[in-house]
Design an enzyme around this catalytic site. Structure first.
Site, short mmCIF file in Angstrom:
data_model
loop_
_atom_site.label_atom_id
_atom_site.label_comp_id
_atom_site.label_asym_id
_atom_site.label_seq_id
_atom_site.Cartn_x
_atom_site.Cartn_y
_atom_site.Cartn_z
CB VAL A 236 -0.96 0.00 1.21
CG1 VAL A 236 -1.70 1.32 1.30
CG2 VAL A 236 -1.94 -1.15 1.08
CG ASP B 164 -11.86 32.57 -39.27
OD1 ASP B 164 -11.84 32.32 -40.48
OD2 ASP B 164 -12.65 33.36 -38.75
CG ASN C 105 5.35 5.32 -3.85
OD1 ASN C 105 4.82 4.89 -2.83
ND2 ASN C 105 5.02 6.46 -4.39
CD GLU D 171 7.69 5.22 0.34
OE1 GLU D 171 6.73 4.42 0.40
OE2 GLU D 171 7.55 6.43 0.14
CG ASN E 27 1.49 6.54 0.74
OD1 ASN E 27 2.08 6.95 -0.23
ND2 ASN E 27 0.38 5.84 0.64
CG ASP F 79 4.43 9.48 -1.49
OD1 ASP F 79 5.50 10.11 -1.51
OD2 ASP F 79 4.36 8.25 -1.59
#
Length: 887
Positions: A297, A344, A698, A701, A726, A730
């Site tokens: 997780v 245009d 991550n 880790e 986290n 994060d």
């Protein structure tokens, strides 16, 4: 399917009587306000948004959050089995952190949804109505039954209308009936029961005017309209993920599978070889399971798609400040990679305020002073001929008044070209005594417009349009004294005058007329030529500088216009766009291969039709270009849809163009598109930055926990520590990166830099190498402290990883040449993260909850030393790389 109203079998007078209105004057403002209070706003009841509670609970649909909650329940099971208070604290901490993660996700998602909803609400459509005898534009939400509404080509019908008058009116009703072909409309009374598709004297809300003009009285608004009735039976479609979100989901799944394998290995290792000699088989199983699940997780960047949405929502708000309204979120992803803009001419490259400067008849050339829509100015003859009581001049200006649907009182409203014709006639004090009976509207295929009406007792046909088109229909000419046969010499003079004006960047319209023979001749053949009106639409003052910036940015600009080639090339020379020009007629004769080859070198397309626009975009896309297309008319809608980025004009654009577009320019300014591309490039960089940041951290880790378990036969970081990382590293900092400004000189970068994948091979190499460096540093910190005890070593490693990951943010930003203090939100989030880390280290209750020990000043030195290396070494390498690139 039958309509619920019965207005199709009422006459015009009965309809007007029903609503106590008057076709010429419309409702009074007081009556309109009274009816608005009675009937409510003219809008469908929007679907009820999900409640904040449901939005919050939706955060728990994440599979990884569910797994984490299962881990918490397993930890509670261990506590019930062992009675150890530490297990209960760990379970409660896991639950608390889950609540923090979901609360943070809810807050950001809710904020992003609110911001996007606010932006979408700004794109309000307007309806042209007659109120109190004055034509004006009002928001469609303010329409009430009884309002007299004017419909023009490209309009979205704002309410259910009973038609009072039409001019070649055809309406696309596919949204209601599924019928692809536009339906011809009539104002006559119909009898008997009619299906909805047969009610030719009604215009239904939500349908689109494909051709012509019309006038109608509002009979139903809001939920009472036919489309409102259908909407009650239809559910709202769920928004899909943007392409970047989908790609990141794939990356997340790949990383998730890899981490799951590593977590499985960690589970097996911990279960078999971890420090669990004194635990039962069940306790060893639960402990290993919690460690593996927590690692998975903490390691998987499950928040990536949500952070991308937040970044794009922030980006759309920044673009709104630059007058760009983003209608489709995924267009933000594409915007930065645009390398061709098909623009245009009128109103985008030019100001859009047309001014007649030249009038020409076969007997004289006239100059018109004044600029813009002000009626101040005078008309003078080049040959010294008096303009007062000049019948040829009066005939020409009268034709411009008659072939006109614009107004200049109380303020200029309508097509800029037609407003210019009204202003030129006002300068000569020409008054029109003309009652229109019929109109054959202008469209891009015909390139002309005609009206038939009564002037005194005589019926007359007036026509205006492109000189080459009108001239083909003329057989006679008015020379100021008499009507005579149009000779070949006359035609040469007319075409020469047209070319001379066009070479001076004037847009030229020809005018003609004829008596309606016997009052029934409504054809456009056998016309009497009146003369030419040449008008200029000056280039925007900033356009040359903007085009120079485009060239520097590797963005190619292509002008697409309905004007003749001479006018188009004159404007192009003035603004520095180039002179390679092709006409729609030339392109029609080309094969696709030749067209694709010429599309690479052509910068001007003149006299184009909607089909040609599609071919231009198709050819450019086929050769690998990312194309943005601007447009404002109904005929531009297919091209706007086909382009990678469709850009509609917010001021002059039709409803159809706006709904077909990805974004809307609120100021109709070409420079705004270029500014938006710069913002898009900045958003692309921000997404790349936090993807790089989240994934590299991550990965670090995972390596720390996995390799640490193999080497030291213990978990270097507990599940709670991983979850804390986290949230702290994060969470806020990753979102704050989305508020980074664009790097200086971003518009000097080539579009190819923004057409790559978010994570290139080079990015993967850089992320993996940096992750290994951080991981090795953390393992060294653990080794230096392990002799002091497991708690001390874990505390030092835990703190080191937090500091190293926060330092990583600034390393990433170095590559984008961003000053340290350029994003105060990011600095604030880093300071807050450090403060929270210090709080759990030095506040005893929190320290005990996390199972940490006190860090002394001696413990900090290795961490700060490595953090300095983490910052300084990449900075040196980046500077050396830049120096190498400039040599």
């Amino acid at each position: 399917m039958e309509a619920r109203g019965s207005y199709f079998n009422q006459s015009v007078s009965e309809v007007l009587a029903t609503f106590s209105s008057n076709q010429s004057k419309g409702l009074s403002e007081q009556e309109a306000k009274s009816r608005l209070a009675k009937y409510g706003e003219n809008q469908l009841t929007p679907p009820k948004p999900p409640s904040p509670w449901l939005t919050y609970l939706a955060q728990y649909k994440n599979a990884l959050i569910i797994i984490l909650l299962i881990a918490a329940l397993l930890t509670i099971g261990i506590w019930l089995y062992t009675g150890e208070q530490a297990d209960l604290i760990e379970a409660l901490l896991i639950i608390a952190i889950v609540v923090m993660i979901t609360a943070f996700g809810f807050f950001q998602e809710y904020k992003a949804e609110k911001a996007l909803a606010k932006i979408k609400s700004l794109l309000s459509f307007e309806a042209r109505v007659v109120r109190g005898g004055v034509r004006r534009n009002i928001p469609t939400t303010d329409l009430v039954p009884g309002d007299v509404v004017i419909l023009e080509e490209g309009d979205k019908v704002p309410a259910d209308l009973r038609l009072l008058d039409v001019a070649d009116l055809r309406i696309s009703e596919a949204i209601l009936t599924g019928e692809a072909n536009p339906v011809e409309k009539i104002p006559a009374k119909l009898t008997g029961k009619k299906l909805l598709s047969e009610q030719a004297n009604l215009a239904f809300s939500g349908t689109v005017v494909a051709r012509g003009r019309g006038l109608g009285v509002v009979v139903n608004t809001g939920n009472n309209t036919e489309i409102g009735h259908i909407a009650k039976m239809v559910s709202v479609a769920k928004e899909t993920m943007t392409p970047i979100q989908q790609r990141l989901n794939v990356i997340g799944r790949i990383i998730g599978i890899a981490v799951a394998v590593i977590a499985a290995v960690l589970f097996i290792y911990t279960f078999l070889f971890g420090h669990s000699e004194n635990l039962s088989l069940l306790e060893r199983f639960l402990t290993a399971a919690i460690a593996a699940v927590a690692l998975a997780v903490a390691a998987v960047p499950e928040g990536l798609p949500a952070v991308v949405t937040i970044a794009m929502a922030f980006g759309t708000q920044k673009m709104l400040k630059r007058n760009v309204l983003v209608r489709k979120l995924n267009s933000v992803e594409t915007l930065g990679s645009v390398d061709v803009i098909c623009a245009d001419k009128t109103g985008t490259l030019t100001t859009g305020e047309m001014t007649v400067s030249n009038l020409w008849t076969i007997s004289e050339n006239y100059l018109v002073s004044g600029a813009g829509y002000a009626t101040v100015g005078e008309i003078t003859s080049e040959g010294g001929k008096p303009t007062k009581d000049d019948p040829a001049l009066a005939n020409l200006l009268t034709a411009g008044l008659a072939c006109n649907n614009a107004t200049i009182t109380p303020k200029p409203t309508g097509d800029p070209t037609e407003i210019a014709l009204l202003v030129s006639a006002a300068k000569a004090k020409i008054n029109l005594n003309f009652r229109r009976l019929k109109e054959i509207p202008f469209n891009s295929e015909r390139k002309m417009m005609s009206v038939i009406g009564k002037q005194g007792s005589e019926q007359i046909v007036y026509a205006k349009g492109a000189p080459e088109v009108v001239l083909k229909l003329c057989t006679e000419i008015f020379d100021g004294q008499k009507v005579r046969r149009l000779t070949a010499n006359d035609k040469r003079q007319i075409l020469a005058a047209n070319e001379e004006m066009a070479n001076r960047a004037l847009r030229v319209l020809a005018f003609a007329y004829k008596p309606a023979q016997g009052g029934v001749d409504y054809s456009e053949n056998g016309l009497i030529f009146s003369g030419l009106q040449g008008m200029n639409d000056p280039a925007r003052p900033e356009i040359s500088e903007t085009l120079a910036l485009c060239r520097e940015s590797g963005i190619r600009v292509i002008m697409i216009t309905g004007d003749n080639p001479q006018t188009a090339k004159a404007i192009a020379r003035e603004i520095g766009l180039g002179e390679r020009c092709l006409t729609g007629q030339q392109l029609d004769k080309m094969g696709d291969d030749e067209f694709e080859r010429l599309a690479e070198v052509t910068s001007i397309y003149a006299r184009v039709s909607p089909g040609v626009k599609l071919r231009i975009i198709g050819a450019l896309k086929k050769t690998g270009h990312i194309v943005a297309m601007t447009g404002d008319g109904v005929n531009d809608a297919p091209a706007l849809k086909k382009a990678d980025i469709g850009v509609a004009m917010g001021i002059s654009g039709t409803d159809v163009a706006k709904e077909a577009s990805d974004m809307v320019l609120l100021d109709d300014n070409f420079a705004t598109i270029v500014a938006a591309i710069g913002e898009g490039r900045g958003i692309y960089h921000n997404i790349r930055k936090f993807v790089n940041y989240l994934i590299s951290c991550n990965l670090a880790e995972v390596v720390v926990v996995f390799v640490g378990a193999l080497i030291f036969q213990d978990l270097l970081l507990t599940a709670v520590m991983l979850l804390w990382i986290n949230v702290v590293t994060d969470g806020l900092p990753a979102v704050a990166i989305g508020l980074d400004p664009a790097e200086q000189g971003i518009m000097k970068r080539h579009p190819q830099d923004f057409q790559q994948e978010i994570i290139t091979k080079a990015e993967w190499y850089q992320m993996i190498s940096y992750s290994l460096f951080i991981s090795l540093s953390c393992l060294v910190v653990y080794w230096l402290n392990v002799h002091k005890g497991l708690g001390e070593a874990r505390t030092a490693t835990f703190t080191a990883l937090v500091i190293f990951e926060l330092a990583r943010i600034f390393v990433i930003r170095l590559r984008y040449r961003l000053p340290v203090f350029s994003n105060p939100f990011l600095l604030g989030s880093v300071v807050l993260s450090v403060a929270l880390q210090l709080a759990i280290l030095y506040l005893e209750p929190l320290r005990e909850v996390f199972g940490l020990t006190h860090l002394s000043s001696e413990d900090w030195w290795p961490i700060l030393l490595v953090a300095a290396v983490v910052l300084i070494l990449p900075a040196i390498l980046t500077l050396l790389n830049r120096q190498k690139q400039t040599v």
